[in-house]
Design an enzyme around this catalytic site. Structure first.
Site, PDB file in Angstrom:
ATOM      1  N   THR A  54      31.538  40.826  43.464  1.00 18.16           N
ATOM      2  CA  THR A  54      31.126  41.958  42.620  1.00 18.16           C
ATOM      3  C   THR A  54      31.421  41.755  41.130  1.00 18.16           C
ATOM      4  OG1 THR A  54      33.232  43.118  42.967  1.00 18.16           O
ATOM      5  CG2 THR A  54      31.465  43.557  44.547  1.00 18.16           C
ATOM      6  N   TYR A  73      36.697  42.776  35.912  1.00 20.17           N
ATOM      7  CA  TYR A  73      35.241  42.895  35.992  1.00 20.17           C
ATOM      8  C   TYR A  73      34.813  44.250  35.428  1.00 20.17           C
ATOM      9  CZ  TYR A  73      35.521  38.995  39.377  1.00 20.17           C
ATOM     10  OH  TYR A  73      35.769  37.789  40.013  1.00 20.17           O
TER      11      TYR A  73
END
Length: 320
Positions: free
Chosen positions: A20, A57
């Site tokens: 992800t 992220y």
């Protein structure tokens, strides 16, 4: 999909993991949250129950997207997240884990990993003993179930293992990027440490979708990937893909599926695969069902070496 044991823990993971990085949006272009959530959910419904994310992220955005996609099936999935290189002091590790728990809307993280070794990206040097002490404390509290490392060399992995049980190593690993085979893989096999390979498609190269003259959009970090940026490497990649196509046709699969199937056939190795949409999730999941013969594995191996034999020894994939 079959389940495998993570390291020596009691955690069961799938051979494919949902990656992800792109869900965080930063350093990617054209990413939409709604599509990402659908893609993660499609991967889960196709049988992938292990999801990899990280605090860095999108500064937690990826973790929040994972939570939106999977909170209602939390008891059926395994969450792997990571603490970044600038948060490796004892108190920083504890605080980073608490924030990730909040982002993920959960009270435990199955696998918590050191994302990069101390000192990476000009971060402060922190003794691994101090970082491991914090991770061991989190494990004792039940806030994490297992400890992993990412982007560590064999030497760094051995040092970390002096201070606690390491269940996994996450390196860049694909048919076109195989540094781990010469360094840490033998140690991982000896110590029953799982290898969670990121960029298993060499950031899309192994799908065959990038032609000889491909140009990335401005802001896409893949333009700095050495396999794309160096013209000689890129030409060798194109030649190798042409040799792989007939093998993929024999297995009635795509080039990407063949590359993932080869990778998860390697010792201790699992593949972290990122999806932009539900269609990609369903396609890549098929790779987990392909059984390649030993003869074809050897042929694929040799084709991959026509690319990797020309790379230098630097383990970092990008020229940032």
């Amino acid at each position: 999909m079959e389940k495998r044991t993570l390291g020596q823990s009691d955690i069961l993971i799938t051979p494919l993991l949902i990656g992800t990085w792109q869900a965080g949006k930063r350093m990617w272009v054209g990413i939409e949250d709604a599509e990402t959530i659908k893609a993660i959910r499609a991967g889960f419904e196709a049988g992938i129950t292990t999801i990899d994310t990280a605090e860095v992220y999108g500064e937690g955005h990826s973790e929040q997207i994972v939570a939106q996609a999977l909170s209602d099936v939390r008891d059926q999935v395994v969450y792997a997240s990571k603490v970044f290189a600038n948060h490796l002091k004892y108190d920083q590790v504890i605080a980073a884990c608490e924030q990730s728990l909040k982002n993920l809307n959960t009270d435990y993280i199955d696998l918590y990993q050191i994302h990069w070794p101390s000192g990476s990206f000009n971060s402060e040097i922190v003794p691994i003993e101090e970082t491991m002490k914090a991770l061991n404390h989190l494990k004792e509290q039940g806030k994490i179930r297992g400890i992993g490392v990412s982007n560590f060399s064999r030497t760094q992995l051995e040092e970390a293992s002096q201070y606690g049980r390491i269940e996994s190593l996450q390196p860049p690993y694909s048919l076109f990027w195989r540094k781990v085979e010469q360094d840490a893989m033998s140690y991982c096999i000896e110590q029953k440490i799982s290898i969670l390979a990121y960029s298993p498609l060499a950031q899309g190269l192994l799908t065959g979708k990038f032609g000889p003259n491909h140009q990335f959009a401005e802001g896409d970090h893949r333009s700095k990937n050495k396999l794309f940026a160096n013209k000689d490497h890129y030409q060798r990649v194109q030649n190798a893909l042409e040799q792989l196509r007939p093998i993929a046709e024999r297995y009635q699969c795509t080039l990407g599926e063949l590359a993932i199937a080869w990778l998860i056939s390697q010792p201790q190795t699992h593949a972290i695969v990122g999806f932009r949409n539900a269609e990609q999730a369903e396609q890549n999941t098929h790779a987990g069902t392909i059984k390649i013969t030993p003869e074809d594995l050897a042929e694929i191996d040799q084709i991959g070496r026509t690319v990797t034999d020309h790379l230098d020894d630097n383990p970092v994939m990008w020229d940032f």
